[in-house]
Design an enzyme around this catalytic site. Structure first.
Site, PDB file in Angstrom:
ATOM      1  N   SER A 293      -5.277  -2.597 -10.374  1.00 10.96           N
ATOM      2  CA  SER A 293      -5.280  -2.248  -9.277  1.00 10.96           C
ATOM      3  C   SER A 293      -4.557  -2.974  -8.565  1.00 10.96           C
ATOM      4  O   SER A 293      -3.457  -2.475  -8.624  1.00 10.96           O
ATOM      5  CB  SER A 293      -6.415  -3.039  -8.921  1.00 10.96           C
TER       6      SER A 293
ATOM      7  N   ASP B 298     -11.043   8.091  -7.654  1.00  8.00           N
ATOM      8  CA  ASP B 298     -10.984   6.522  -7.533  1.00  8.00           C
ATOM      9  C   ASP B 298     -10.557   6.337  -6.031  1.00  8.00           C
ATOM     10  O   ASP B 298      -9.590   7.717  -5.238  1.00  8.00           O
ATOM     11  CB  ASP B 298      -9.520   5.858  -7.972  1.00  8.00           C
TER      12      ASP B 298
ATOM     13  N   HIS C 258     -13.342   3.962  -9.352  1.00  9.93           N
ATOM     14  CA  HIS C 258     -12.376   2.922  -9.394  1.00  9.93           C
ATOM     15  C   HIS C 258     -12.311   1.922 -10.827  1.00  9.93           C
ATOM     16  O   HIS C 258     -11.482   1.317 -11.100  1.00  9.93           O
ATOM     17  CB  HIS C 258     -12.121   2.206  -8.457  1.00  9.93           C
TER      18      HIS C 258
END
Length: 704
Positions: free
Chosen positions: A554, A640, A675
């Site tokens: 991330s 995501d 995600h």
């Protein structure tokens, strides 16, 4: 640098479509921006080609992946049960069953009002009076992805509000179940954020929705069974602020919380007046963050206010409920201690904070005249301690959680007056795990500007140096990478890999200043801290560049993408999970999910030319050069909503085009995930095995 993997020469070639953008007099040609349109069949075809390319170049790891999966599985007690937590008239718990992907949520009745000892039931054994509230395995049938959002039982124990996401896009469907009959109610609410809060009377539920940019912006009240449109309770028009709703542990108040990266505000309403008007506790002021907890001290209702006004590392004031601005200092600011939370119970206050890059808690006994906090101490050098699930305001003992890099997680019950600790459960690790075979300790790297960077180093005691090494970092949003136990990590450690977390600036390990010196126009400290940590580990003899792999996910993917541009020679492999590697493109577009709220973290390149130039100078995608990159494994998810798959896809396309080395640059896209990656524990173990097998190859720990 060469790689043990096959040649990269057969990588899919992405077409180029010149798309230009101009900001502050600077024109950029982005030839891979066309990959943003996931409704374009050509985009999907390209992602599938990349998946096939990745499968081809990792096919030699199939046997190792199977071994790693089997090891995770063999060490995990698949049929297991959480320690029941009391709430009202019931003990609530979850259990897992061998062969099932998801947990089953259950409860059983308490024996009496003075029953505070959880039922002692062995996993797999029958629980007397068990009621299954929600079996996620049944709910997930027919779906490739499943995520449970809200799971909230009304105060009287009669109704359940729960929500599910079956695509990974983090938009949930909220449903209601009558726990007395097992029937679903007719009420259904679509496209909610993942949460639900009951009113005291059990007739109303508060929930949130998100705007087009996936920002939680509105709180609604659903009147159960009324058949009327849901009422808008609060809407936040400022795109920088996220909105949340919940209740105090005392159940006396409902609270709406608003937060940007640097400013917050809280609204409060008595829980027994659910159709009333929420009122502001303290008006928002730019740059001031605060949170509110309800406590009863010396028989009087008080608000505990955790804030950073003239207190960089936060302080706590205690104020009358009817005059929150008239508070007195309860916990003073300390430059060496970052206060993170304060929790109130009927008889105790619990302060959560961090010192020397480690999370800690201290407890005050409200039965005593003076409020004095005493720290709960453990012997391990690197460990994490925190408040566990304590849903009951008046519980006679507190539950706390403890773990370390080598100690499996423990759930303890603490008798505050006597200090006695009762072990309720230790995470089972099957197969004869012996913590004494492993060691974790702290070392310090030195940054270019002289700043000392803490490193957490985990290894088997018999590992010889230099060794294969995985270096992990994050360094954003004041998030801290704390000591924790991992079953899957054992497979790496047992093959001689040293695991290191570098607690770089931009995280929160060393206090608010640590965060402030790794964001906006100081963001590059995050990247150079990681590089300096990697160099330290080589210079100190822990590893060699041929044995070192760097990893981040991330915002940590942004980190690792910038690092591999700065110092590709230090690594033989890079793992970037759902990586935020095209930050300038994203932050320049307010229509993209979560962009505006990110301006306080990264700066606003639309409005500020200095921010634009600074971000452009470190953006991984913008700075891919013609250089000898190490092997790279990028993993992303098509659905995501936080970091779009586009970022990884564009980055890999440019890396594959420009690298001058032979090491393959790989992209793996989960086509049915969000995600957090795939759902279901067995699928997640398979994903961990996939990543770890690749890491083991690139560190040289194994030679498949």
């Amino acid at each position: 640098m060469s790689s043990t993997a096959p040649s990269r020469s057969d990588a899919p070639v992405a077409k180029k479509v010149d798309i230009t953008r101009t900001h502050h007099g600077d024109t950029v040609v982005d030839e891979y921006e066309w990959l943003r349109d996931k409704d374009d069949p050509e985009v999907i075809d390209y992602l599938e080609q990349q998946n096939a390319f990745t499968e081809h170049h990792t096919s030699g790891l199939a046997e190792l992946r199977g071994q790693l999966f089997d090891e995770i599985k063999s060490r995990t007690q698949e049929t297991d049960m959480s320690v029941p937590s009391r709430r009202g008239d019931w003990w609530y718990y979850s259990r897992t069953v061998t062969g099932q992907q998801y947990a089953v949520r259950c409860r059983c009745p308490i024996k009496g009002l003075d029953d505070w000892t959880p039922p002692a039931v062995e996993p797999g054994s029958a629980v007397v009076g068990e009621q299954i509230l929600l079996d996620a395995n049944v709910e997930a049938e027919g779906f490739d992805f499943f995520s449970l959002g809200a799971f909230s039982v009304s105060d009287d124990g009669n109704l359940l509000a729960y929500s599910v996401d079956t695509t990974g896009n983090e938009r949930y469907t909220l449903r209601f179940k009558d726990l007395r009959t097992g029937d679903l109610l007719d009420d259904v609410v679509s496209d909610t954020a993942p949460g639900a809060t009951w009113s005291a009377d059990g007739e109303h539920v508060f929930y949130q929705t998100v705007d087009a940019s996936w920002r939680p912006d509105t709180v609604w009240r659903h009147d159960l069974g009324a058949g009327t449109p849901d009422a808008t309770v609060f809407h936040e028009p400022d795109d920088r602020f996220w909105v949340g709703v919940g209740g105090t542990r005392s159940d006396k108040y409902l609270m709406i919380t608003l937060g940007s990266k640097i400013t917050s505000e809280v609204l409060v309403l008595e829980a027994d007046d659910p159709t009333g008007e929420f009122r502001v506790v303290l008006p928002r002021r730019e740059g001031v963050e605060y949170g509110v907890e309800h406590a009863v001290i010396n028989g009087a209702d008080k608000f505990l206010i955790l804030h950073n006004e003239n207190a960089e590392n936060f302080a706590v004031t205690v104020a009358p409920v009817d005059d929150p601005s008239g508070g007195e200092v309860l916990v003073e600011h300390d430059s060496a201690i970052r206060i993170e939370d304060i929790d109130a119970f009927a008889d105790q206050l619990v302060l959560s904070y961090r010192r020397d890059a480690l999370p800690r808690i201290a407890i005050a006994d409200l039965s005593k005249r003076d409020v004095v906090f005493d720290e709960v101490e453990f012997d391990q050098e690197l460990c994490s301690v925190g408040l566990a699930a304590n849903p009951e305001w008046s519980a006679p003992r507190l539950r706390i959680g403890y773990t370390s890099f080598v100690d499996p997680t423990e759930l303890l019950e603490l008798d505050v007056p006597t200090g006695e600790r009762i072990l309720l459960k230790r995470q089972p690790v099957l197969g004869g795990y012996d913590p004494a075979q492993y060691e974790a300790h702290r070392e310090w790297a030195v940054a270019q500007d002289g700043t000392r960077i803490p490193l957490s180093i985990v290894r088997r005691r018999d590992v010889q140096r230099p060794a294969p090494l995985l270096l992990y970092g994050y360094g954003s949003y004041e998030a801290s990478m704390d000591p924790s136990f991992s079953v899957s990590r054992l497979s790496m450690l047992d093959r001689g890999v040293v695991f290191v977390i570098t607690h770089i600036r931009g995280g929160g390990e060393m206090g608010r200043h640590w965060y402030d010196n790794g964001k906006t126009l100081t963001k590059k400290n995050t990247f150079t801290d990681f590089v300096d940590s990697a160099r330290y580990l080589v210079d100190a003899g822990w590893t060699t560049p041929q044995q070192q792999v760097g990893m981040g996910g991330s915002a940590g993917g942004l980190l690792i993408g910038a690092v591999v541009n700065l110092a590709p020679e230090l690594f033989n492999g890079i793992v970037a999970a759902v990586p935020f590697v095209d930050p300038l493109t994203s932050i320049l577009d307010p229509s993209l999910p979560l962009t505006v709220i990110e301006w306080d973290e990264w700066g606003n390149p639309l409005a500020d030319a200095e921010v634009y130039e600074y971000m452009k100078s470190y953006s991984p995608y913008e700075n891919v050069g013609e250089k000898d990159y190490p092997a790279i494994l990028a993993i992303t998810s098509l659905n995501d909503t936080r970091v779009l798959y586009t970022e990884a896809a564009k980055w890999v396309a440019r890396l594959q085009e420009r690298t001058t080395g032979e090491a393959p640059i790989l992209l793996k896209t989960e086509m049915q995930a969000g995600h957090g990656g795939v759902s279901g524990r067995y699928k997640q173990w398979e994903e961990v095995a996939f990543e770890d097998a690749w890491i083991l190859r690139q560190t040289g720990a194994v030679h498949p």
